[in-house]
Scaffold this active site. Structure first.
Site, PDB file in Angstrom:
ATOM      1  N   CYS A 122     -11.005  11.904  23.326  1.00  0.00           N
ATOM      2  CA  CYS A 122     -10.866  12.771  22.148  1.00  0.00           C
ATOM      3  C   CYS A 122     -12.119  12.779  21.261  1.00  0.00           C
ATOM      4  O   CYS A 122     -12.403  13.776  20.610  1.00  0.00           O
ATOM      5  CB  CYS A 122      -9.617  12.417  21.344  1.00  0.00           C
ATOM      6  SG  CYS A 122      -9.512  10.696  20.889  1.00  0.00           S
ATOM      7  N   LYS A 197       1.979   3.778  23.100  1.00  0.00           N
ATOM      8  CA  LYS A 197       1.224   4.407  22.021  1.00  0.00           C
ATOM      9  C   LYS A 197       1.994   5.643  21.577  1.00  0.00           C
ATOM     10  O   LYS A 197       2.230   6.554  22.385  1.00  0.00           O
ATOM     11  CB  LYS A 197      -0.170   4.781  22.507  1.00  0.00           C
ATOM     12  CG  LYS A 197      -0.965   5.544  21.447  1.00  0.00           C
ATOM     13  CD  LYS A 197      -2.402   5.769  21.863  1.00  0.00           C
ATOM     14  CE  LYS A 197      -3.112   6.627  20.835  1.00  0.00           C
ATOM     15  NZ  LYS A 197      -4.526   6.822  21.161  1.00  0.00           N
ATOM     16  N   ARG A 219      -0.762  15.781  19.836  1.00  0.00           N
ATOM     17  CA  ARG A 219      -0.810  14.927  21.026  1.00  0.00           C
ATOM     18  C   ARG A 219       0.587  14.578  21.558  1.00  0.00           C
ATOM     19  O   ARG A 219       0.745  13.646  22.327  1.00  0.00           O
ATOM     20  CB  ARG A 219      -1.559  13.623  20.701  1.00  0.00           C
ATOM     21  CG  ARG A 219      -2.951  13.798  20.126  1.00  0.00           C
ATOM     22  CD  ARG A 219      -3.863  12.646  20.520  1.00  0.00           C
ATOM     23  NE  ARG A 219      -5.027  12.480  19.680  1.00  0.00           N
ATOM     24  CZ  ARG A 219      -6.082  13.285  19.659  1.00  0.00           C
ATOM     25  NH1 ARG A 219      -6.105  14.369  20.412  1.00  0.00           N
ATOM     26  NH2 ARG A 219      -7.113  13.027  18.864  1.00  0.00           N
ATOM     27  N   LYS A 250       1.300   0.395  19.609  1.00  0.00           N
ATOM     28  CA  LYS A 250       0.508   1.033  18.573  1.00  0.00           C
ATOM     29  C   LYS A 250       1.246   2.236  18.003  1.00  0.00           C
ATOM     30  O   LYS A 250       1.722   3.037  18.804  1.00  0.00           O
ATOM     31  CB  LYS A 250      -0.812   1.482  19.201  1.00  0.00           C
ATOM     32  CG  LYS A 250      -1.704   2.284  18.297  1.00  0.00           C
ATOM     33  CD  LYS A 250      -2.876   2.793  19.075  1.00  0.00           C
ATOM     34  CE  LYS A 250      -3.674   3.716  18.179  1.00  0.00           C
ATOM     35  NZ  LYS A 250      -4.728   4.385  18.864  1.00  0.00           N
ATOM     36  N   SER A 276      -5.264   2.737  11.494  1.00  0.00           N
ATOM     37  CA  SER A 276      -6.015   3.211  10.327  1.00  0.00           C
ATOM     38  C   SER A 276      -5.123   3.566   9.140  1.00  0.00           C
ATOM     39  O   SER A 276      -5.429   3.213   7.999  1.00  0.00           O
ATOM     40  CB  SER A 276      -6.879   4.410  10.730  1.00  0.00           C
ATOM     41  OG  SER A 276      -6.081   5.450  11.266  1.00  0.00           O
TER      42      SER A 276
HETATM   43  C1  PBG Z   1      -7.954   7.774  20.721  1.00  0.00           C
HETATM   44  C2  PBG Z   1      -7.466   6.798  19.726  1.00  0.00           C
HETATM   45  C3  PBG Z   1      -6.815   7.015  18.504  1.00  0.00           C
HETATM   46  C4  PBG Z   1      -6.681   5.775  17.899  1.00  0.00           C
HETATM   47  C5  PBG Z   1      -7.212   4.838  18.777  1.00  0.00           C
HETATM   48  N1  PBG Z   1      -7.671   5.486  19.919  1.00  0.00           N
HETATM   49  C6  PBG Z   1      -6.418   8.258  17.819  1.00  0.00           C
HETATM   50  C7  PBG Z   1      -5.470   9.184  18.443  1.00  0.00           C
HETATM   51  O1  PBG Z   1      -4.794   8.892  19.428  1.00  0.00           O
HETATM   52  O2  PBG Z   1      -5.427  10.302  17.922  1.00  0.00           O
HETATM   53  C8  PBG Z   1      -6.096   5.510  16.542  1.00  0.00           C
HETATM   54  C9  PBG Z   1      -6.494   4.226  15.894  1.00  0.00           C
HETATM   55  C10 PBG Z   1      -6.236   4.162  14.435  1.00  0.00           C
HETATM   56  O3  PBG Z   1      -5.566   5.003  13.828  1.00  0.00           O
HETATM   57  O4  PBG Z   1      -6.744   3.199  13.834  1.00  0.00           O
HETATM   58  N2  PBG Z   1      -7.040   8.379  21.541  1.00  0.00           N
END
Ligand code: PBG
Length: 330
Positions: A122, A197, A219, A250, A276
């Site tokens: 991404c 995830k 997504r 996650k 995050s």
């Molecule tokens: C990439 C990815 C993401 C995160 C880690 N790897 C974002 C997403 O899936 O959109 C998020 C990590 C975070 O929010 O700290 N695919």
């Protein structure tokens, strides 16, 4: 009251007694610090929505990692902001890509540091989705994406990554990555799979930091539905069967039930990503003086460990390591 009265407070009376009956402990040994690496030199560009987090050029990344290692953080998780994006995200498997350069510099300067490389597309695609689009352009095409992921993984391992962490949520990627790594002589490189995830709104600040928001749609066609607990066990079982060395859940705090389920069912190490949005909420409230940021961070990390995580990936890794070094105890 029944006799004899249950008096659980007897063992809560003094700090020493509380330490003796404490079931879960935090140490810096289990913390992983996520970092963003960008082109350029001597750059440390703060991310507005992630207090304390910056996009570092390779030279500054090495300095940040040296400081983190000095504070006791054993591992980092790297994300890259490439010079160029295209439809496939091909700069992610370039031998001279931004993360590949960063890994080489880190392995030279800090050979003991555990370097985990996120594997996804991404940040590298011009449409911001985690792979190659289907012919009609509406979704991500699983199998071509898995083939590209295997290339990316080998390239990251060639650069010296200790673990590869696929975060794309394609089906079958762990087996394909394992086969490709072994075929390239990287039998010793481990896989930390983002097994469960979820399609989460808590990733918002990360997408600012990594410039990885999808240009259209979302997504939900590849990441998990936040409503699904049983499905997380199937995801984890598949990744474990395909050869994942470590399984990840996650985000972390909103999914502690999932973490506890996986703890019961799997004997391999588990990681949880305190993402995050979780960090941004904590810091925003702390900045206003509405919560005690240090105490909320430590309680959050402890809760994630209590639910069953071995490793905690957190933007607060350095803060937590510093607090622990100063003898933090509640
Ligand atoms: C990439 C990815 C993401 C995160 C880690 N790897 C974002 C997403 O899936 O959109 C998020 C990590 C975070 O929010 O700290 N695919």
């Amino acid at each position: 009251m029944p006799f004899p009265a249950e008096r659980l407070r007897r063992l809560r009376r003094t700090p020493a007694l509380r330490r003796m009956v404490r079931e879960t402990r935090l140490t810096p040994d289990q913390l992983v610090l996520p970092l963003f690496v960008r082109p350029g030199q001597r750059i440390e560009e703060p991310v507005e929505s992630l207090p304390g987090v910056a996009r570092h050029s390779v030279d500054r990344l090495v300095e940040a990692c040296r400081a983190a290692a000095g504070e006791g953080v054993p591992a980092v998780l790297l994300f890259g902001l490439p010079e160029e994006k295209d439809a496939e995200g091909s700069s992610s498997w370039s031998a001279d890509g931004i993360v590949q350069r960063a890994i080489r510099a880190l392995k030279e300067a800090l050979p003991e540091l555990v370097v985990i490389a996120d594997a996804c597309f991404c940040e590298y695609t011009d449409h911001g989705h985690c792979g190659v689009l289907t012919a009609d352009g509406t979704g991500v095409d699983n199998d071509p994406t898995v083939a590209n992921l295997a290339r990316q993984a080998v390239s990251l391992a060639d650069a010296g990554a200790d673990l590869i962490a696929p975060s794309d949520m394609m089906d079958g990627r762990v087996a394909a990555i394992r086969r490709a790594l072994d075929g390239a002589g990287h039998q010793q490189v481990a896989i930390l799979s983002y097994a469960a995830k979820f399609a989460s709104a808590f990733y918002g600040p990360f997408r600012d930091a990594a410039d990885s928001a999808p240009a259209f749609g979302d997504r939900r066609g590849y990441q998990m539905d936040p409503a699904n607990r049983r499905e997380a066990r199937r995801e984890a079982a598949l990744d474990a069967a395909e050869g994942a060395d470590v399984l990840m859940v996650k985000p972390a705090l909103p999914y502690l039930d999932v973490l506890a389920d996986l703890r019961r069912e799997f004997d391999r190490p588990l990681a949880a990503y305190h993402v995050s949005g979780e960090w941004a909420m904590l810091r925003a409230a702390a900045e206003r003086g509405w919560i005690d940021g240090d105490r909320v961070l430590m309680e959050s990390l402890l809760a994630i460990r209590r639910a069953g995580a071995d490793w905690v990936i957190t933007y607060g890794a350095r803060d937590a390591a510093r607090l622990l070094a100063r003898g933090w105890s509640e």
